[in-house]
Design an enzyme around this catalytic site. Sequence first.
Site, PDB file in Angstrom:
ATOM      1  N   VAL A  64       4.806  17.380  11.533  1.00  0.00           N
ATOM      2  CA  VAL A  64       3.820  17.340  12.630  1.00  0.00           C
ATOM      3  C   VAL A  64       4.969  16.138  13.583  1.00  0.00           C
ATOM      4  CG1 VAL A  64       1.758  17.088  11.763  1.00  0.00           C
ATOM      5  CG2 VAL A  64       2.563  15.266  11.511  1.00  0.00           C
ATOM      6  N   TYR A 154       1.766   0.222  11.859  1.00  0.00           N
ATOM      7  CA  TYR A 154       0.331   1.503  11.897  1.00  0.00           C
ATOM      8  C   TYR A 154      -0.217   0.665  12.649  1.00  0.00           C
ATOM      9  CZ  TYR A 154      -3.126   3.156   8.942  1.00  0.00           C
ATOM     10  OH  TYR A 154      -4.526   4.373   8.577  1.00  0.00           O
TER      11      TYR A 154
HETATM   12  N1  LIG Z   1      -7.779   5.999   3.567  1.00  0.00           N
HETATM   13  C1  LIG Z   1      -7.913   5.225   4.360  1.00  0.00           C
HETATM   14  O1  LIG Z   1      -8.665   3.792   4.128  1.00  0.00           O
HETATM   15  C2  LIG Z   1      -7.895   5.055   5.908  1.00  0.00           C
HETATM   16  C3  LIG Z   1      -8.057   4.131   6.838  1.00  0.00           C
HETATM   17  C4  LIG Z   1      -8.008   4.684   8.416  1.00  0.00           C
HETATM   18  C5  LIG Z   1      -7.360   5.272   8.250  1.00  0.00           C
HETATM   19  N2  LIG Z   1      -6.915   5.971   8.035  1.00  0.00           N
HETATM   20  C6  LIG Z   1      -6.229   7.615   8.413  1.00  0.00           C
HETATM   21  O2  LIG Z   1      -6.407   8.312   7.930  1.00  0.00           O
HETATM   22  C7  LIG Z   1      -5.840   9.622   7.973  1.00  0.00           C
HETATM   23  C8  LIG Z   1      -5.957   9.954   6.108  1.00  0.00           C
HETATM   24  O3  LIG Z   1      -5.893   9.269   5.242  1.00  0.00           O
HETATM   25  P1  LIG Z   1      -5.706   9.271   3.729  1.00  0.00           P
HETATM   26  O4  LIG Z   1      -6.326   7.770   3.484  1.00  0.00           O
HETATM   27  O5  LIG Z   1      -6.295  10.752   3.891  1.00  0.00           O
HETATM   28  O6  LIG Z   1      -4.673   9.920   3.732  1.00  0.00           O
HETATM   29  P2  LIG Z   1      -3.233  10.438   2.510  1.00  0.00           P
HETATM   30  O7  LIG Z   1      -1.978   9.682   2.504  1.00  0.00           O
HETATM   31  O8  LIG Z   1      -4.123  10.472   1.235  1.00  0.00           O
HETATM   32  O9  LIG Z   1      -3.150  11.710   2.866  1.00  0.00           O
HETATM   33  C9  LIG Z   1      -2.202  11.836   4.142  1.00  0.00           C
HETATM   34  C10 LIG Z   1      -1.290  13.505   4.167  1.00  0.00           C
HETATM   35  O10 LIG Z   1      -0.729  13.373   5.143  1.00  0.00           O
HETATM   36  C11 LIG Z   1      -0.072  13.983   5.147  1.00  0.00           C
HETATM   37  N3  LIG Z   1       1.939  13.847   5.723  1.00  0.00           N
HETATM   38  C12 LIG Z   1       2.223  12.534   5.434  1.00  0.00           C
HETATM   39  N4  LIG Z   1       3.308  12.773   7.041  1.00  0.00           N
HETATM   40  C13 LIG Z   1       2.894  14.474   7.013  1.00  0.00           C
HETATM   41  C14 LIG Z   1       3.993  14.428   8.255  1.00  0.00           C
HETATM   42  N5  LIG Z   1       4.701  13.733   8.441  1.00  0.00           N
HETATM   43  N6  LIG Z   1       3.680  16.079   8.675  1.00  0.00           N
HETATM   44  C15 LIG Z   1       2.292  16.514   7.934  1.00  0.00           C
HETATM   45  N7  LIG Z   1       1.564  15.872   7.041  1.00  0.00           N
HETATM   46  C16 LIG Z   1       2.073  14.952   6.554  1.00  0.00           C
HETATM   47  C17 LIG Z   1       0.404  13.533   3.775  1.00  0.00           C
HETATM   48  O11 LIG Z   1       1.675  14.816   2.693  1.00  0.00           O
HETATM   49  C18 LIG Z   1      -1.038  14.113   2.566  1.00  0.00           C
HETATM   50  O12 LIG Z   1      -1.509  15.100   2.577  1.00  0.00           O
HETATM   51  C19 LIG Z   1      -4.267   9.141   7.854  1.00  0.00           C
HETATM   52  O13 LIG Z   1      -4.112   8.918   9.612  1.00  0.00           O
HETATM   53  C20 LIG Z   1      -4.388   7.293   7.790  1.00  0.00           C
HETATM   54  O14 LIG Z   1      -3.407   6.359   8.425  1.00  0.00           O
HETATM   55  C21 LIG Z   1      -7.112   6.430   6.255  1.00  0.00           C
END
Ligand SMILES: NC(=O)c1ccc[n+]([C@@H]2O[C@H](COP(=O)([O-])OP(=O)(O)OC[C@H]3O[C@@H](n4cnc5c(N)ncnc54)[C@H](O)[C@@H]3O)[C@@H](O)[C@H]2O)c1
Length: 252
Positions: A64, A154
Amino acid sequence: MTRFRNRTAIVTGAGQGIGAATAALLAEQGARVAVVDLRTDRAEAVAREIRDAGGVAAAFGCDVTDEAAVTETTGRVVEEFGGLDILVNNAGITRDNLLFKMGRDDWDSVLATNLTSVYLCCRAAQKYMVEARYGRIVSLSSRSALGARGQANYAAAKAGIQGLTATLAIELGPFGINVNAVAPGYIATAMTAATALRVGSTVEDHQERAAQATPLRRVGQPREVASVIAFLASDEASYVSGQTLYVNGGAR
Ligand SMILES: NC(=O)c1ccc[n+]([C@@H]2O[C@H](COP(=O)([O-])OP(=O)(O)OC[C@H]3O[C@@H](n4cnc5c(N)ncnc54)[C@H](O)[C@@H]3O)[C@@H](O)[C@H]2O)c1
């Protein structure tokens, strides 16, 4: 369930975690789902699971942060499913470090993956949504947008999403497009598990500490974020736009 009957959704970063839970929930509720991820193998596994459960989904390998790939993938989704109604900007990474140790690479990659990608995906999607005079965009911010030690990159990216969301709500609202964000607190996924290991903790201890700092005294689960994303992507939220909804167990 027919909440999203005849709706097509793109969910980025849907190969695991919150994105996978969101893709599954939207599909359960009737959407045709494009499971987009950098890791094509993971996207395929999630799409297969959705189809095995009776839903409609297809996998798309896409970085992305790559403008040409985003444009091309969005076009392929529209071609395959005949439109685009919902965009969930979920792909994200962390590269935590204190500022004096944070290299330019870590700054650039986090800003590109978490923020620039949202601009690219929204710009590609709006072309179809404006034409249809309908759209729902939901992006993943984070509680870290309010400030988080070791997460200057971040936090900046996730705060940027809130400004981008408020602005796109103004620009795209006249075309029937609602733009919102969710800001999760600590959710049990591979991302937070990796953080635990990086700071020398076990996943269980790390989660327990996060739970104690949370009014609801537990960490969140991906499905609990997915259900809020689904609400904002639905017509029940038809008069909600430009908002960031915190999904963080009551932490302030
Ligand atoms: N887990 C948490 O506590 C939390 C808290 C706040 C926000 N978030 C946000 O929620 C979202 C999902 O988090 P998560 O914990 O499920 O993360 P995760 O790491 O489990 O999953 C993230 C996914 O994004 C994909 N990805 C990474 N870079 C990419 C790219 N350049 N192109 C396409 N896909 C890509 C990865 O392959 C992975 O499958 C993120 O934006 C994260 O910042 C998560």
